[in-house]
Structure formats: C-alpha cells, structure tokens
Design a protein around this motif. Structure first.
Motif, short mmCIF file in Angstrom:
data_model
loop_
_atom_site.label_atom_id
_atom_site.label_comp_id
_atom_site.label_asym_id
_atom_site.label_seq_id
_atom_site.Cartn_x
_atom_site.Cartn_y
_atom_site.Cartn_z
N MET A 275 0.88 -1.25 0.02
CA MET A 275 0.04 0.11 -0.01
C MET A 275 0.95 1.20 -0.07
SD MET A 275 -3.04 -0.96 2.59
CE MET A 275 -3.77 0.64 2.55
N ALA A 276 2.05 1.32 0.85
CA ALA A 276 2.81 2.37 0.68
C ALA A 276 3.44 2.53 -0.86
CB ALA A 276 3.92 2.31 1.73
N PRO B 56 5.77 2.65 5.70
CA PRO B 56 4.48 2.10 5.80
C PRO B 56 3.48 2.06 6.95
CG PRO B 56 6.28 0.88 4.74
CD PRO B 56 6.98 1.95 5.44
N TYR B 57 4.30 2.40 8.12
CA TYR B 57 3.55 2.15 9.40
C TYR B 57 3.20 3.44 10.20
CZ TYR B 57 6.05 -2.12 8.32
OH TYR B 57 6.75 -3.18 7.47
N VAL B 58 3.52 4.60 9.41
CA VAL B 58 3.47 5.92 10.22
C VAL B 58 1.71 6.02 10.33
CG1 VAL B 58 3.62 8.31 9.70
CG2 VAL B 58 5.43 6.98 9.52
N LEU C 69 -2.84 0.12 13.11
CA LEU C 69 -2.61 -0.52 14.36
C LEU C 69 -1.51 -0.31 14.80
CD1 LEU C 69 -4.09 -4.25 12.83
CD2 LEU C 69 -5.20 -2.58 14.27
N ARG C 70 -0.72 1.07 14.45
CA ARG C 70 0.65 1.27 14.87
C ARG C 70 0.66 1.15 16.57
NH1 ARG C 70 2.81 6.96 13.59
NH2 ARG C 70 4.05 6.55 15.43
N VAL C 71 -0.32 1.24 17.45
CA VAL C 71 -0.11 1.28 18.76
C VAL C 71 0.10 -0.07 19.14
CG1 VAL C 71 -2.53 0.30 19.09
CG2 VAL C 71 -1.40 1.79 20.91
N LYS D 35 9.46 3.66 11.02
CA LYS D 35 10.55 2.88 10.18
C LYS D 35 10.24 3.37 8.71
CE LYS D 35 12.03 -1.80 8.85
NZ LYS D 35 11.94 -3.09 9.31
N THR D 36 11.38 3.76 7.92
CA THR D 36 11.40 4.36 6.68
C THR D 36 12.21 3.24 5.80
OG1 THR D 36 13.21 5.58 7.10
CG2 THR D 36 11.08 6.84 7.32
N TYR D 37 11.95 3.20 4.56
CA TYR D 37 12.41 2.02 3.55
C TYR D 37 12.80 3.20 2.37
CZ TYR D 37 10.07 -1.58 5.87
OH TYR D 37 9.37 -2.64 6.68
#
Length: 230
Positions: A139-140, A168-170, A174-176, A184-186
């Motif tokens: 998705m990201a 992807p997770y920012v 559900l990041r909690v 995290k960055t890619y």
C-alpha cells in the motif's frame, strides 16, 4: 516463475509472497511510478548469464547487536537460454535466509529477498502477522511513495539514480501495537548504471528522541557502492 511483479506482488513460492491481496489485473496506468520502477521493470535487461550480483549487508543500531555480511544472487541461463534462473546466498551462518530459486527472473530478485527478510524480522520483533506487513508495504509503494532523482557514487564515479522512499507504518491504524517501530522508513535506490539495476535498499527506525541513536539501521548495498551515513 517470472519475477516481473504483477499487482499482487506474488512470488509463486508462498514463502516469498509480498502481498495477500487478490488484486485484479490493472492497466499499466493504474500503477504508481514507484510500483512500476520497483516491481514492473526488467532490471535484468541486457544481463548476460552466467553472472553474480553481489551486495554487502549491514545492521547497526541501539536495539540489537549489529553485524555485517554478504548477499550473492547467482544468475544462470533459464530455459531457452534467456536470462535468468536466479539462486541466492542471502547472508550466512545464523543470519542465513533460505530462499527458493526463481526461474525466468526479470526484476532483480534481491529486492524481494531483502523485503522477505525484513518482513520476517518485523514479525519477530512485534509478533505481528507477516501478511499484514506485506500489505502495508504494498500500500505504501502504491499510495505514499516519494520518488526523486539522485546521484550516487559507484566505483568512484557519480552515476544517476532514482530514490523511492516509503514509511508503511506511520499512518497504520494498528501502530499502537508496535509504536516503537512505527517510524520505520524504507529507501530503495535504483540505477541503470549498476549491475541488476539495484544500488541499495536501506531501512531505518529512529530513536525515541531526536538526539537518540537509531534503533535499527539496515542496508544492502551493491558491491562498489558507497554506504549511506547512519
């Protein structure tokens, strides 16, 4: 097995599936520029087998013990003499990742090999489902990737490249569940000037404060490339 990735980003081998979505077949214009660059480009065009794509791999950061290792993607002629049948030696010893061979590879298998290891590591660190992390990455790349032209150093020369950055997770609902790792960055760096078209993949999880050392930094870098500052 063709590794010119389709909308679901599937390897035929389930262990390397990067998405669980049963997406329909889409027209080329329905893909983002990042998707086309990463997963729909023949990175091995012009490659004459047999040859081996070589990368260094490093892990550093305050969260866990770091290490340095190697990655080798061996390319042989596939059926009919076309490129390529790909096999990988991805890290060594306790870090070694067992991976199936890829028949008739076109996109560089090292991209998916790196992501498969990364997804397994996210599962280990958070206990989250691997398929969920695959979905977030897909998705990201489709929705939120930043793409820019850059210049990198390869064997002492400056060469043009394209950098694709995702987080992807920012905005993950559900990041909690794994807040510490959510920033995290890619960064994927592609260049036609290097064998296999892949210059580097780098991930970074920042520390809990601006002054803190990063928790984890990992980088797979083509042989002859210059490592990024940590």
């Amino acid at each position: 097995m063709t590794i010119l990735i389709r909308p679901s980003l599937r390897f035929a081998a389930a262990a390397l599936a990067l998405a669980t979505l049963s997406a329909p077949i889409l027209a080329a214009e329905d893909f983002s520029p990042a998707e086309r660059a990463l997963f729909m480009t023949n990175h091995l065009a012009g490659t004459k087998p047999p040859t081996t794509l070589r990368y260094s791999f490093s892990k550093a950061g305050s969260m866990e013990e770091g290490f340095e290792d190697k990655v080798a993607v061996k390319l042989k002629a596939a059926k009919g003499g076309k490129c390529c049948l790909a096999t990988a030696e991805f890290l060594s010893g306790a870090h070694r990742l067992s991976l199936p061979e890829v028949d008739q590879a076109q996109g560089n298998p090292a991209v998916l090999y790196f992501l498969e290891r990364d997804i397994r590591e996210m599962n280990r660190l958070t206990k989250g489902q691997q398929n969920y992390f695959r979905k977030r990455i897909r998705m990201a790349v489709y929705q939120g990737a930043q793409v820019q032209d850059v210049t990198v150093s390869y064997r002492g020369k400056s060469v043009p490249a394209r950098e694709i950055r995702i987080a992807p997770y920012v905005d993950d609902p559900l990041r909690v569940r794994f807040e510490k790792l959510a920033n995290k960055t890619y960064v994927f760096t592609l260049s036609d000037a290097v064998p296999g078209g892949l210059y580097a993949i780098r991930t970074r999880i920042a520390g809990e404060t601006a002054d803190a050392a990063p928790l984890i930094v990992e980088e797979m870098l083509v042989d002859g490339g210059t490592a990024s500052p940590r």
